[in-house]
Design an enzyme around this catalytic site. Sequence first.
Site, PDB file in Angstrom:
ATOM      1  N   ARG A  58      -9.964   6.844   5.599  1.00 46.91           N
ATOM      2  CA  ARG A  58     -10.462   5.561   6.049  1.00 46.91           C
ATOM      3  C   ARG A  58      -9.453   4.432   5.865  1.00 46.91           C
ATOM      4  NH1 ARG A  58     -14.452   8.457   4.961  1.00 46.91           N
ATOM      5  NH2 ARG A  58     -13.170   8.944   3.185  1.00 46.91           N
ATOM      6  N   THR A  59      -8.894   4.326   4.658  1.00 49.88           N
ATOM      7  CA  THR A  59      -8.089   3.140   4.368  1.00 49.88           C
ATOM      8  C   THR A  59      -6.855   3.089   5.266  1.00 49.88           C
ATOM      9  OG1 THR A  59      -8.884   3.257   2.101  1.00 49.88           O
ATOM     10  CG2 THR A  59      -7.013   1.816   2.501  1.00 49.88           C
ATOM     11  N   LYS A  86      12.166  14.908  -2.157  1.00 50.68           N
ATOM     12  CA  LYS A  86      13.526  15.308  -2.562  1.00 50.68           C
ATOM     13  C   LYS A  86      13.936  14.594  -3.847  1.00 50.68           C
ATOM     14  CE  LYS A  86      14.842  15.641   2.283  1.00 50.68           C
ATOM     15  NZ  LYS A  86      15.482  14.826   3.307  1.00 50.68           N
ATOM     16  N   ARG A 108      -0.256   2.751  -1.048  1.00 49.72           N
ATOM     17  CA  ARG A 108      -1.179   3.448  -1.956  1.00 49.72           C
ATOM     18  C   ARG A 108      -0.362   4.404  -2.806  1.00 49.72           C
ATOM     19  NH1 ARG A 108      -6.802   6.326  -0.485  1.00 49.72           N
ATOM     20  NH2 ARG A 108      -7.389   4.143  -0.605  1.00 49.72           N
ATOM     21  N   HIS A 136      -8.216  -1.702  -6.117  1.00 55.29           N
ATOM     22  CA  HIS A 136      -8.302  -1.398  -4.683  1.00 55.29           C
ATOM     23  C   HIS A 136      -8.912  -2.654  -4.056  1.00 55.29           C
ATOM     24  CE1 HIS A 136      -8.644   0.614  -0.979  1.00 55.29           C
ATOM     25  NE2 HIS A 136      -9.359   1.666  -1.299  1.00 55.29           N
TER      26      HIS A 136
HETATM   27  N1  ASP Z   1     -11.560   5.745  -1.185  1.00 47.82           N
HETATM   28  C1  ASP Z   1     -11.724   5.136  -2.482  1.00 47.82           C
HETATM   29  C2  ASP Z   1     -10.409   5.080  -3.232  1.00 47.82           C
HETATM   30  O1  ASP Z   1      -9.378   5.315  -2.651  1.00 47.82           O
HETATM   31  C3  ASP Z   1     -12.798   5.759  -3.279  1.00 47.82           C
HETATM   32  C4  ASP Z   1     -12.644   7.204  -3.618  1.00 47.82           C
HETATM   33  O2  ASP Z   1     -11.602   7.815  -3.350  1.00 47.82           O
HETATM   34  O3  ASP Z   1     -13.590   7.728  -4.186  1.00 47.82           O
HETATM   35  O4  ASP Z   1     -10.392   4.773  -4.405  1.00 47.82           O
END
Ligand code: ASP
Length: 317
Positions: A58-59, A86, A108, A136
Amino acid sequence: MGFTDRHLLGIEHLSPLAITEILDLADSYVALNRAPSKHADALRGLTQVNMFFENSTRTQASFELAGKRLGADVMNMSMQTSSIKKGETLIDTAMTLNAMRPDLLVVRHPHAGSVALLAQKVTCAVLNAGDGRHEHPTQALLDALTIRRRKGRLHRLSIAICGDIAHSRVARSNIMLLGKMENRVRLVGPPTLMPSGVADLGVEVYDDMREGLRDVDVVMMLRLQKERMDGGFIPSEREFFHRYGLDHEKLAHAKEDAIVMHPAPMNRGVEIDGDLADDINRSVIQEQVEMGVAVRMAAMDLLARNARAAAREGVMA
Ligand code: ASP
């Protein structure tokens, strides 16, 4: 002061006014996203790079769509196949990308604090898309927008955050945001899944779901983060669902119009009953996803404005 920062690294340092400014702009992007033509020019000519060192569905998709709808050139770096494998360090990779002159870097990473460290080394705006168990921020902002639209306000609400609090960056960012906006936050879960120092968070703590959910306006469920567990945090998933899994019976203790949230991905039948998650009368999980695109558009738009303002000041100084 509104949102004048160069980066969006977390909720911790945002003022209530800055949060409100992001949410207000996001509201206007919800309208744009619902229109037949979804294009705006806020990021035209700018380059956005998404660097995801942890899996994301999703993100990453949400940030990509957000950038494209605002006219940015968007590149997704596949970190699985990149030089990191690497042995190149995070900072080296970031410096290399920085030399290509991106304007927005969405990152991320599995380690808490890594995104803030990276932000010190590059010249572009950095957005934290999740760093370990730490923060987050765009998830908390999209949750806030969902709540504000559903409840008509974002203050003086009772909100229960339930389940695996200890391993959750979503919980941390939400606790901070909802606290800043003067809501009553309850954490509900087994003591093994409560973070240390929970007493200092300004929240109420419950280990019984029925008590914890009593009369709340919002029930926010969390995923059981098995990838961050290294041992016996719960007796079994079946037992966990029995005691802490959200179903219609437990939800009946909350207010009649309480909404159910989950950041996803969900473990159906572990932290939430699958039918309840799909019940459009109670669950706003799909709406959270929709708000995610709008909030990311707003955050990137404001960061681009802040960068332009800083550049103008630099020229004038
Ligand atoms: N998508 C959210 C996160 O990246 C929640 C999860 O992974 O549970 O933290």
